[in-house]
Write an enzyme that holds these catalytic residues in place. Sequence first.
Site, PDB file in Angstrom:
ATOM      1  N   ARG A   1     -59.011 -18.065 -16.954  1.00 62.61           N
ATOM      2  CA  ARG A   1     -57.789 -17.783 -16.196  1.00 62.61           C
ATOM      3  C   ARG A   1     -56.858 -18.991 -16.134  1.00 62.61           C
ATOM      4  O   ARG A   1     -55.651 -18.846 -16.042  1.00 62.61           O
ATOM      5  CB  ARG A   1     -58.130 -17.359 -14.770  1.00 62.61           C
ATOM      6  CG  ARG A   1     -58.765 -16.009 -14.641  1.00 62.61           C
ATOM      7  CD  ARG A   1     -58.860 -15.608 -13.166  1.00 62.61           C
ATOM      8  NE  ARG A   1     -59.789 -14.527 -12.937  1.00 62.61           N
ATOM      9  CZ  ARG A   1     -59.520 -13.246 -13.109  1.00 62.61           C
ATOM     10  NH1 ARG A   1     -58.329 -12.880 -13.519  1.00 62.61           N
ATOM     11  NH2 ARG A   1     -60.427 -12.326 -12.874  1.00 62.61           N
TER      12      ARG A   1
ATOM     13  N   ASP B   1     -58.726 -12.951 -17.770  1.00 62.49           N
ATOM     14  CA  ASP B   1     -60.045 -13.562 -17.897  1.00 62.49           C
ATOM     15  C   ASP B   1     -60.971 -12.756 -18.785  1.00 62.49           C
ATOM     16  O   ASP B   1     -60.692 -11.617 -19.144  1.00 62.49           O
ATOM     17  CB  ASP B   1     -60.695 -13.659 -16.516  1.00 62.49           C
ATOM     18  CG  ASP B   1     -61.218 -12.317 -16.023  1.00 62.49           C
ATOM     19  OD1 ASP B   1     -62.420 -12.211 -15.744  1.00 62.49           O
ATOM     20  OD2 ASP B   1     -60.423 -11.364 -15.920  1.00 62.49           O
TER      21      ASP B   1
ATOM     22  N   LYS C   1     -50.162  -3.202 -24.054  1.00 66.83           N
ATOM     23  CA  LYS C   1     -50.793  -2.941 -25.353  1.00 66.83           C
ATOM     24  C   LYS C   1     -50.279  -1.676 -26.024  1.00 66.83           C
ATOM     25  O   LYS C   1     -50.514  -1.473 -27.205  1.00 66.83           O
ATOM     26  CB  LYS C   1     -52.314  -2.882 -25.215  1.00 66.83           C
ATOM     27  CG  LYS C   1     -52.928  -4.257 -25.050  1.00 66.83           C
ATOM     28  CD  LYS C   1     -54.409  -4.225 -25.290  1.00 66.83           C
ATOM     29  CE  LYS C   1     -54.953  -5.638 -25.287  1.00 66.83           C
ATOM     30  NZ  LYS C   1     -56.402  -5.659 -25.509  1.00 66.83           N
TER      31      LYS C   1
ATOM     32  N   GLU D   1     -48.357  -6.471 -12.634  1.00 70.67           N
ATOM     33  CA  GLU D   1     -49.637  -6.300 -13.332  1.00 70.67           C
ATOM     34  C   GLU D   1     -49.722  -7.306 -14.468  1.00 70.67           C
ATOM     35  O   GLU D   1     -48.696  -7.638 -15.074  1.00 70.67           O
ATOM     36  CB  GLU D   1     -49.699  -4.858 -13.857  1.00 70.67           C
ATOM     37  CG  GLU D   1     -50.802  -4.535 -14.819  1.00 70.67           C
ATOM     38  CD  GLU D   1     -52.183  -4.493 -14.197  1.00 70.67           C
ATOM     39  OE1 GLU D   1     -52.619  -5.536 -13.665  1.00 70.67           O
ATOM     40  OE2 GLU D   1     -52.839  -3.448 -14.267  1.00 70.67           O
ATOM     41  N   ASP D   2     -50.924  -7.779 -14.767  1.00 72.09           N
ATOM     42  CA  ASP D   2     -51.081  -8.706 -15.870  1.00 72.09           C
ATOM     43  C   ASP D   2     -50.981  -8.004 -17.221  1.00 72.09           C
ATOM     44  O   ASP D   2     -50.241  -8.427 -18.085  1.00 72.09           O
ATOM     45  CB  ASP D   2     -52.382  -9.514 -15.756  1.00 72.09           C
ATOM     46  CG  ASP D   2     -53.633  -8.652 -15.646  1.00 72.09           C
ATOM     47  OD1 ASP D   2     -53.529  -7.430 -15.427  1.00 72.09           O
ATOM     48  OD2 ASP D   2     -54.745  -9.207 -15.761  1.00 72.09           O
TER      49      ASP D   2
ATOM     50  N   PHE E   1     -58.561  -8.977 -27.535  1.00 77.30           N
ATOM     51  CA  PHE E   1     -58.893  -9.248 -26.142  1.00 77.30           C
ATOM     52  C   PHE E   1     -58.245 -10.575 -25.783  1.00 77.30           C
ATOM     53  O   PHE E   1     -58.507 -11.595 -26.416  1.00 77.30           O
ATOM     54  CB  PHE E   1     -60.412  -9.311 -25.929  1.00 77.30           C
ATOM     55  CG  PHE E   1     -60.771  -9.290 -24.479  1.00 77.30           C
ATOM     56  CD1 PHE E   1     -60.951  -8.086 -23.817  1.00 77.30           C
ATOM     57  CD2 PHE E   1     -60.894 -10.466 -23.760  1.00 77.30           C
ATOM     58  CE1 PHE E   1     -61.267  -8.051 -22.465  1.00 77.30           C
ATOM     59  CE2 PHE E   1     -61.204 -10.450 -22.414  1.00 77.30           C
ATOM     60  CZ  PHE E   1     -61.393  -9.242 -21.764  1.00 77.30           C
TER      61      PHE E   1
ATOM     62  N   LYS F   1     -57.285  -9.675 -10.018  1.00 79.12           N
ATOM     63  CA  LYS F   1     -57.010 -11.091  -9.966  1.00 79.12           C
ATOM     64  C   LYS F   1     -56.054 -11.526 -11.075  1.00 79.12           C
ATOM     65  O   LYS F   1     -55.423 -12.566 -10.989  1.00 79.12           O
ATOM     66  CB  LYS F   1     -58.307 -11.884 -10.109  1.00 79.12           C
ATOM     67  CG  LYS F   1     -59.290 -11.712  -8.994  1.00 79.12           C
ATOM     68  CD  LYS F   1     -60.527 -12.561  -9.272  1.00 79.12           C
ATOM     69  CE  LYS F   1     -61.602 -12.247  -8.263  1.00 79.12           C
ATOM     70  NZ  LYS F   1     -62.853 -12.933  -8.613  1.00 79.12           N
ATOM     71  N   GLY F   2     -55.971 -10.753 -12.114  1.00 81.72           N
ATOM     72  CA  GLY F   2     -55.268 -11.172 -13.324  1.00 81.72           C
ATOM     73  C   GLY F   2     -53.811 -11.519 -13.170  1.00 81.72           C
ATOM     74  O   GLY F   2     -53.282 -12.337 -13.920  1.00 81.72           O
TER      75      GLY F   2
ATOM     76  N   ASP G   1     -53.536  -1.880 -20.285  1.00 74.60           N
ATOM     77  CA  ASP G   1     -54.510  -1.730 -21.361  1.00 74.60           C
ATOM     78  C   ASP G   1     -55.014  -0.294 -21.397  1.00 74.60           C
ATOM     79  O   ASP G   1     -54.484   0.541 -22.107  1.00 74.60           O
ATOM     80  CB  ASP G   1     -55.643  -2.731 -21.128  1.00 74.60           C
ATOM     81  CG  ASP G   1     -56.573  -2.883 -22.315  1.00 74.60           C
ATOM     82  OD1 ASP G   1     -56.450  -2.122 -23.285  1.00 74.60           O
ATOM     83  OD2 ASP G   1     -57.446  -3.764 -22.268  1.00 74.60           O
TER      84      ASP G   1
END
Length: 186
Positions: A178, A172, A145, A113-114, A165, A57-58, A117
């Site tokens: 979000r 989220d 990251k 992609e958000d 984070f 969802k990101g 990580d």
Amino acid sequence: MRTSPEAAGWPAAGRSGDPSHVVFSAEEIAARVGELGAEIGRHYQESSGLLVLGLLKGSFIFLADLVRALRLPLQVDFFIASSYGASRVSSGKVRFLYEPEVDLRGRDVLIVEDIVDSGATLDLLIHTLEAKGPKSLELCALLHKRAVTVVKEPRWVGFEAPPQFLVGYGLDYAEEFRHLPYIGSL
């Protein structure tokens, strides 16, 4: 430059765990998304029909802004993957909850992609999509990251992400935050 949410026009953190710092402001994000749109548009200017796949969802807010910045014929579809649940650390177990049924053979495909990580989701997604025979497969990540090596590095990255984070602008924590127009740290 880090600021407080209040300085970004949002109420003071009221609940335990609310974002304490703005890492990337709404203005910084909008400017960078416009730049990414221009760069990606130049790369795909000869494409006969780009397929943009968002990883939900990101990525949904980033993807919506990015495709509006692209001046190309394109189609949009989504993957839904889960690896975090309600944790701040990836479980390392990626599950695809939805995969598009569109034929990828011979298509230019851009994954949006958000955040990169742990890399587990992207690695599985790349393997899954390459087996479907796209003409080209590239990645665009809003945040990276640089904590791990992934099978395929994103060609386009919005921002280098700090080790905190991060939430907001689609990212989220346990389905919260979000909606924030900026990216903040918890």
